[in-house]
Scaffold this motif. Structure first.
Motif, PDB file in Angstrom:
ATOM      1  N   MET A  41       0.842  -1.202   0.000  1.00  0.00           N
ATOM      2  CA  MET A  41       0.000   0.000   0.000  1.00  0.00           C
ATOM      3  C   MET A  41       0.877   1.252   0.000  1.00  0.00           C
ATOM      4  O   MET A  41       0.550   2.244  -0.676  1.00  0.00           O
ATOM      5  CB  MET A  41      -0.950  -0.001   1.198  1.00  0.00           C
ATOM      6  CG  MET A  41      -1.948   1.142   1.145  1.00  0.00           C
ATOM      7  SD  MET A  41      -3.072   1.127   2.541  1.00  0.00           S
ATOM      8  CE  MET A  41      -4.250  -0.102   2.021  1.00  0.00           C
ATOM      9  N   ALA A  44       2.005   1.620  -3.515  1.00  0.00           N
ATOM     10  CA  ALA A  44       0.897   2.007  -4.410  1.00  0.00           C
ATOM     11  C   ALA A  44       0.569   3.489  -4.240  1.00  0.00           C
ATOM     12  O   ALA A  44       0.414   4.237  -5.209  1.00  0.00           O
ATOM     13  CB  ALA A  44      -0.328   1.144  -4.134  1.00  0.00           C
ATOM     14  N   ASP A  74      -4.910   3.229  -0.415  1.00  0.00           N
ATOM     15  CA  ASP A  74      -3.933   3.752  -1.403  1.00  0.00           C
ATOM     16  C   ASP A  74      -4.134   5.265  -1.564  1.00  0.00           C
ATOM     17  O   ASP A  74      -3.174   6.028  -1.675  1.00  0.00           O
ATOM     18  CB  ASP A  74      -4.127   3.098  -2.777  1.00  0.00           C
ATOM     19  CG  ASP A  74      -3.876   1.595  -2.772  1.00  0.00           C
ATOM     20  OD1 ASP A  74      -3.269   1.099  -1.815  1.00  0.00           O
ATOM     21  OD2 ASP A  74      -4.291   0.929  -3.747  1.00  0.00           O
ATOM     22  N   ARG A  99     -12.760  -0.540   6.434  1.00  0.00           N
ATOM     23  CA  ARG A  99     -12.956  -2.000   6.365  1.00  0.00           C
ATOM     24  C   ARG A  99     -11.676  -2.785   6.654  1.00  0.00           C
ATOM     25  O   ARG A  99     -11.720  -3.993   6.805  1.00  0.00           O
ATOM     26  CB  ARG A  99     -13.429  -2.397   4.964  1.00  0.00           C
ATOM     27  CG  ARG A  99     -14.688  -1.724   4.497  1.00  0.00           C
ATOM     28  CD  ARG A  99     -15.933  -2.465   4.955  1.00  0.00           C
ATOM     29  NE  ARG A  99     -17.109  -1.717   4.562  1.00  0.00           N
ATOM     30  CZ  ARG A  99     -17.825  -1.973   3.478  1.00  0.00           C
ATOM     31  NH1 ARG A  99     -17.483  -2.952   2.683  1.00  0.00           N
ATOM     32  NH2 ARG A  99     -18.882  -1.253   3.204  1.00  0.00           N
ATOM     33  N   THR A 100     -10.522  -2.119   6.617  1.00  0.00           N
ATOM     34  CA  THR A 100      -9.270  -2.879   6.795  1.00  0.00           C
ATOM     35  C   THR A 100      -8.312  -2.116   7.718  1.00  0.00           C
ATOM     36  O   THR A 100      -8.382  -0.889   7.832  1.00  0.00           O
ATOM     37  CB  THR A 100      -8.545  -3.099   5.447  1.00  0.00           C
ATOM     38  OG1 THR A 100      -8.011  -1.841   5.004  1.00  0.00           O
ATOM     39  CG2 THR A 100      -9.452  -3.667   4.371  1.00  0.00           C
ATOM     40  N   LEU A 139     -14.699  -4.492  -5.542  1.00  0.00           N
ATOM     41  CA  LEU A 139     -16.066  -4.191  -6.013  1.00  0.00           C
ATOM     42  C   LEU A 139     -16.904  -5.471  -6.104  1.00  0.00           C
ATOM     43  O   LEU A 139     -16.461  -6.467  -6.661  1.00  0.00           O
ATOM     44  CB  LEU A 139     -15.990  -3.555  -7.409  1.00  0.00           C
ATOM     45  CG  LEU A 139     -17.328  -3.246  -8.067  1.00  0.00           C
ATOM     46  CD1 LEU A 139     -17.928  -1.989  -7.497  1.00  0.00           C
ATOM     47  CD2 LEU A 139     -17.154  -3.120  -9.576  1.00  0.00           C
ATOM     48  N   ARG A 140     -18.103  -5.410  -5.535  1.00  0.00           N
ATOM     49  CA  ARG A 140     -18.970  -6.602  -5.530  1.00  0.00           C
ATOM     50  C   ARG A 140     -20.285  -6.356  -6.259  1.00  0.00           C
ATOM     51  O   ARG A 140     -20.934  -7.297  -6.695  1.00  0.00           O
ATOM     52  CB  ARG A 140     -19.318  -7.012  -4.095  1.00  0.00           C
ATOM     53  CG  ARG A 140     -18.151  -7.412  -3.248  1.00  0.00           C
ATOM     54  CD  ARG A 140     -17.778  -8.891  -3.471  1.00  0.00           C
ATOM     55  NE  ARG A 140     -16.525  -9.201  -2.793  1.00  0.00           N
ATOM     56  CZ  ARG A 140     -15.322  -8.995  -3.330  1.00  0.00           C
ATOM     57  NH1 ARG A 140     -15.220  -8.501  -4.540  1.00  0.00           N
ATOM     58  NH2 ARG A 140     -14.219  -9.293  -2.673  1.00  0.00           N
ATOM     59  N   SER A 141     -20.719  -5.109  -6.279  1.00  0.00           N
ATOM     60  CA  SER A 141     -22.051  -4.816  -6.815  1.00  0.00           C
ATOM     61  C   SER A 141     -22.088  -3.345  -7.197  1.00  0.00           C
ATOM     62  O   SER A 141     -21.091  -2.642  -7.035  1.00  0.00           O
ATOM     63  CB  SER A 141     -23.099  -5.095  -5.729  1.00  0.00           C
ATOM     64  OG  SER A 141     -22.771  -4.343  -4.575  1.00  0.00           O
ATOM     65  N   PRO A 143     -22.264   0.377  -6.921  1.00  0.00           N
ATOM     66  CA  PRO A 143     -22.159   1.318  -5.804  1.00  0.00           C
ATOM     67  C   PRO A 143     -23.499   2.034  -5.617  1.00  0.00           C
ATOM     68  O   PRO A 143     -24.166   2.369  -6.597  1.00  0.00           O
ATOM     69  CB  PRO A 143     -21.074   2.297  -6.253  1.00  0.00           C
ATOM     70  CG  PRO A 143     -20.280   1.548  -7.288  1.00  0.00           C
ATOM     71  CD  PRO A 143     -21.262   0.638  -7.958  1.00  0.00           C
ATOM     72  N   LEU A 213       4.635  -2.821  -8.394  1.00  0.00           N
ATOM     73  CA  LEU A 213       4.969  -2.660  -6.975  1.00  0.00           C
ATOM     74  C   LEU A 213       6.097  -3.605  -6.553  1.00  0.00           C
ATOM     75  O   LEU A 213       6.141  -4.067  -5.405  1.00  0.00           O
ATOM     76  CB  LEU A 213       3.736  -2.878  -6.075  1.00  0.00           C
ATOM     77  CG  LEU A 213       2.488  -2.056  -6.415  1.00  0.00           C
ATOM     78  CD1 LEU A 213       1.359  -2.381  -5.444  1.00  0.00           C
ATOM     79  CD2 LEU A 213       2.779  -0.557  -6.379  1.00  0.00           C
TER      80      LEU A 213
HETATM   81  N1  LIG Z   1      -3.628  -4.646   0.821  1.00  0.00           N
HETATM   82  C1  LIG Z   1      -2.613  -4.447   0.022  1.00  0.00           C
HETATM   83  O1  LIG Z   1      -1.509  -4.840   0.336  1.00  0.00           O
HETATM   84  C2  LIG Z   1      -2.817  -3.777  -1.287  1.00  0.00           C
HETATM   85  C3  LIG Z   1      -4.059  -3.316  -1.706  1.00  0.00           C
HETATM   86  N2  LIG Z   1      -4.212  -2.692  -2.858  1.00  0.00           N
HETATM   87  C4  LIG Z   1      -5.457  -1.983  -3.122  1.00  0.00           C
HETATM   88  O2  LIG Z   1      -6.521  -2.617  -2.471  1.00  0.00           O
HETATM   89  C5  LIG Z   1      -7.626  -2.740  -3.344  1.00  0.00           C
HETATM   90  C6  LIG Z   1      -8.510  -3.836  -2.896  1.00  0.00           C
HETATM   91  O3  LIG Z   1      -8.901  -3.499  -1.585  1.00  0.00           O
HETATM   92  P1  LIG Z   1     -10.151  -4.142  -0.857  1.00  0.00           P
HETATM   93  O4  LIG Z   1     -10.141  -5.596  -0.995  1.00  0.00           O
HETATM   94  O5  LIG Z   1     -10.124  -3.619   0.526  1.00  0.00           O
HETATM   95  O6  LIG Z   1     -11.402  -3.631  -1.662  1.00  0.00           O
HETATM   96  P2  LIG Z   1     -11.800  -2.219  -2.240  1.00  0.00           P
HETATM   97  O7  LIG Z   1     -11.030  -1.144  -1.611  1.00  0.00           O
HETATM   98  O8  LIG Z   1     -11.799  -2.346  -3.686  1.00  0.00           O
HETATM   99  O9  LIG Z   1     -13.302  -2.133  -1.761  1.00  0.00           O
HETATM  100  C7  LIG Z   1     -13.568  -1.648  -0.470  1.00  0.00           C
HETATM  101  C8  LIG Z   1     -14.702  -2.325   0.225  1.00  0.00           C
HETATM  102  O10 LIG Z   1     -15.897  -2.014  -0.405  1.00  0.00           O
HETATM  103  C9  LIG Z   1     -16.761  -3.116  -0.379  1.00  0.00           C
HETATM  104  N3  LIG Z   1     -17.620  -3.021  -1.564  1.00  0.00           N
HETATM  105  C10 LIG Z   1     -17.616  -3.762  -2.678  1.00  0.00           C
HETATM  106  N4  LIG Z   1     -18.546  -3.342  -3.555  1.00  0.00           N
HETATM  107  C11 LIG Z   1     -19.129  -2.288  -2.977  1.00  0.00           C
HETATM  108  C12 LIG Z   1     -20.174  -1.431  -3.373  1.00  0.00           C
HETATM  109  N5  LIG Z   1     -20.769  -1.576  -4.559  1.00  0.00           N
HETATM  110  N6  LIG Z   1     -20.559  -0.465  -2.536  1.00  0.00           N
HETATM  111  C13 LIG Z   1     -19.953  -0.304  -1.332  1.00  0.00           C
HETATM  112  N7  LIG Z   1     -18.942  -1.078  -0.911  1.00  0.00           N
HETATM  113  C14 LIG Z   1     -18.558  -2.065  -1.705  1.00  0.00           C
HETATM  114  C15 LIG Z   1     -15.863  -4.305  -0.421  1.00  0.00           C
HETATM  115  O11 LIG Z   1     -16.478  -5.391   0.223  1.00  0.00           O
HETATM  116  C16 LIG Z   1     -14.620  -3.822   0.279  1.00  0.00           C
HETATM  117  O12 LIG Z   1     -14.647  -4.184   1.628  1.00  0.00           O
HETATM  118  C17 LIG Z   1      -7.004  -2.863  -4.694  1.00  0.00           C
HETATM  119  O13 LIG Z   1      -7.885  -2.536  -5.726  1.00  0.00           O
HETATM  120  C18 LIG Z   1      -5.834  -1.915  -4.584  1.00  0.00           C
HETATM  121  O14 LIG Z   1      -6.224  -0.599  -4.876  1.00  0.00           O
HETATM  122  C19 LIG Z   1      -3.080  -2.442  -3.725  1.00  0.00           C
HETATM  123  O15 LIG Z   1      -2.625  -1.205  -3.429  1.00  0.00           O
HETATM  124  C20 LIG Z   1      -1.987  -3.446  -3.538  1.00  0.00           C
HETATM  125  C21 LIG Z   1      -1.625  -3.617  -2.129  1.00  0.00           C
END
Ligand SMILES: NC(=O)C1=CN([C@@H]2O[C@H](COP(=O)(O)OP(=O)(O)OC[C@H]3O[C@@H](n4cnc5c(N)ncnc54)[C@H](O)[C@@H]3O)[C@@H](O)[C@H]2O)[C@@H](O)CC1
Ligand SMILES: [K+]
Length: 496
Positions: A41, A44, A74, A99-100, A139-141, A143, A213
């Motif tokens: 992160m 990124a 990020d 969320r994280t 992304l699941r659905s 927004p 990365l």
């Molecule tokens: N953790 C790491 O080490 C890294 C993460 N990375 C970044 O992390 C991203 C993925 O992160 P996440 O898995 O936390 O997911 P996202 O940040 O893409 O999504 C965030 C949250 O939104 C929820 N969500 C899904 N659809 C939604 C909707 N329609 N409306 C509202 N909420 C919704 C998901 O359940 C998720 O918890 C990558 O795309 C990238 O940008 C990258 O930077 C690489 C490194």
């Protein structure tokens, strides 16, 4: 220190695309335990901040839209760097609770450093650059609520827009659009995602940059190969002309037959394309007396026993309805068959024709179908929206079901064959959206195949699509549509 991001388009060589599951496995492997936010992160976010500054060096106001997950994380890291560098940046905290833990840590650090924070679900009106870090591969659905409102506002905002990983709302694996705003640039992390290159991806992502990365995909299976102009170089090795440029004659350059019907213009375009692709002799059975603009075409009715063995046949362009019997014969007789337009509609309407097609591969006959999304939807007995929502899967499903090669046209044309990794074409744009360009593609493909009958049909189909797109790429994005006959001339000038 990892390398700076590289611009992916126009793509010079070939590149593999990985789905979100593979990207997450890589992320898990690379994520060393340690202080939060994670190393990936940190990389990124820094990469995004650097690209933001390079894209918009004089920007006085930057908005960073941060969602609740790691994509938002990020964004928080990028906002923190921009703030440290003296840029007037506002970070927008959106989408509810963190969320994280990485997200929480990145947000806390930015807050502690004094990054201005807003809860407004839209970029500042004065922003010259907006970073879209609302949603990534999580992304699941579609927004909804605040996130949907923010994406609509982003879509209408005149600023330059840089998406982090993906335009929020674009599905990484498919290119399905759940309501994303079109961005000027996208910086994607770790892997090239197929959804950036097919379906809505090209229109939404703008210029695509990749930052791996510092990670590597060794051992992970790729879901697609991105095809580029590099494929054209492979044609030199396949074409008979390259193998014998002196002692050759038209009979060695391959015979192409084009079978027309009710609308002779379509078959004429396909035949001209085949000729310009380099086929030695092009026969046109197309209800025409003569083509004064293309007197090289041999106008002749297809013999009752079919064309001589070894020739390639393109059928369906401008056929009209009621050709099922004719198609049944072709499916029985011809070794190399390209089926387009009304031949595809006949197949979709008749299960016995589909059964004949399925059996062809078993006796060594090869078939390439060139459907546009509506024709593919008819063949799959589904809706166009379903095809467009997952073009890779639909092209593969159709190839598998019909036991042949499928070239699914549209933005990010997909070439698929049973049991093979599909290719996604990265060339071309809207200048190809004019009547007859599909006939040109089918004819060009037939012309190439006539010359290289033992070539892998999937690669050959991808090559034809790349070639077709390259002719459009000579024109700026947003150009008026290219008339199909001019497209043929432009493609001819691109012969390697
Ligand atoms: N953790 C790491 O080490 C890294 C993460 N990375 C970044 O992390 C991203 C993925 O992160 P996440 O898995 O936390 O997911 P996202 O940040 O893409 O999504 C965030 C949250 O939104 C929820 N969500 C899904 N659809 C939604 C909707 N329609 N409306 C509202 N909420 C919704 C998901 O359940 C998720 O918890 C990558 O795309 C990238 O940008 C990258 O930077 C690489 C490194
Ligand atoms: K995003």
């Amino acid at each position: 220190m990892n390398k700076p991001p590289r611009a992916l388009l126009p793509l010079g060589g070939t590149l593999l695309a990985f789905d979100a599951a593979a990207t997450r496995r890589l992320e898990a492997r690379a994520a060393a335990p340690g202080p939060q936010p994670s190393l990936l992160m940190e990389r990124a976010g820094l990469s995004a901040a650097r690209l933001a500054r390079a894209l918009c060096p004089g920007a006085q106001q930057v908005s960073v839209l941060c969602g609740p997950g790691n994509n938002g994380g990020d964004g928080w890291v990028a906002a923190w760097h921009l703030h440290r560098w003296g840029v007037a940046v506002t970070a927008h905290a959106l989408g509810g609770e963190s969320r994280t833990s990485d997200h929480r840590a990145a947000m806390a650090r930015a807050r502690a450093a004094g990054v201005p924070i807003s809860n407004e679900p839209q970029p500042s009106a004065q922003a010259e650059l907006v970073l879209d870090a609302l949603l990534g591969i999580g992304l699941r659905s579609a927004p909804a609520g605040e996130l949907a409102h923010c994406l609509r506002a982003l879509g209408q905002h005149p600023a330059r827009k840089l998406a982090l990983d993906l335009p929020s709302g674009l599905e990484a694996d498919t290119g399905r659009d759940w309501g994303a705003a079109a961005c000027t640039d996208t910086l994607t992390f770790l892997s090239a995602k197929p959804g950036l290159f097919t379906g809505a991806g090209r229109a939404l992502a703008g210029r695509v940059w990749l930052d791996e990365l510092g990670a590597s995909f060794g051992g992970e299976p790729a879901v697609a190969e991105l095809a580029s102009s590099a494929l054209l170089a492979s044609w030199r090795a396949l074409s008979p002309r390259a193998q014998s440029s002196h002692a050759t004659h038209k009979g060695r350059q391959g015979d192409l037959w084009v079978l027309g019907g009710a609308m002779p213009g379509a078959a004429l375009l396909a035949a001209r394309a085949g000729l310009h692709a380099g086929a030695g002799r092009v026969y046109l059975d197309g209800r025409l007396e003569a083509d004064s603009l293309q007197p090289e075409l041999i106008l002749r009715a297809l013999p009752a026993e079919g064309p001589p063995v070894g020739s390639c046949l393109v059928a369906g362009c401008g056929w009209g309805e009621g050709q099922a019997d004719r198609l049944a014969e072709l499916l029985e007789r011809n070794q190399h068959l390209v089926l387009d337009a009304d031949a595809l509609n006949s197949l979709a309407a008749d299960a016995s024709l589909r059964a004949r097609l399925q059996q062809r591969a078993g006796r060594g006959a090869r078939t390439i179908l060139t459907p546009h999304p509506l024709e593919a939807a008819r063949l799959l007995q589904t809706a166009v929206a379903e095809v467009q929502a997952d073009r890779l899967r639909c092209a593969q499903a159709l190839a598998q079901e019909l036991n042949c090669t499928v070239l699914l046209k549209g933005s990010g044309t997909v070439a698929a064959s049973p049991g093979q990794r599909p290719l996604i074409n990265t060339t071309g744009h809207g200048a190809l959206a004019s009547a007859g360009t599909g006939d040109v593609l089918a004819g060009w493909l037939g012309g190439l195949w006539a010359q290289a009958p033992s070539a892998d049909p999937q690669r050959l189909a991808a090559l034809a699509a790349v070639w077709h797109g390259l002719a459009a790429d000579q024109l700026p994005l947003g150009s008026a549509p290219l008339p199909a006959s001019q497209l043929v001339q432009r493609m001819h000038q691109l012969h390697p």
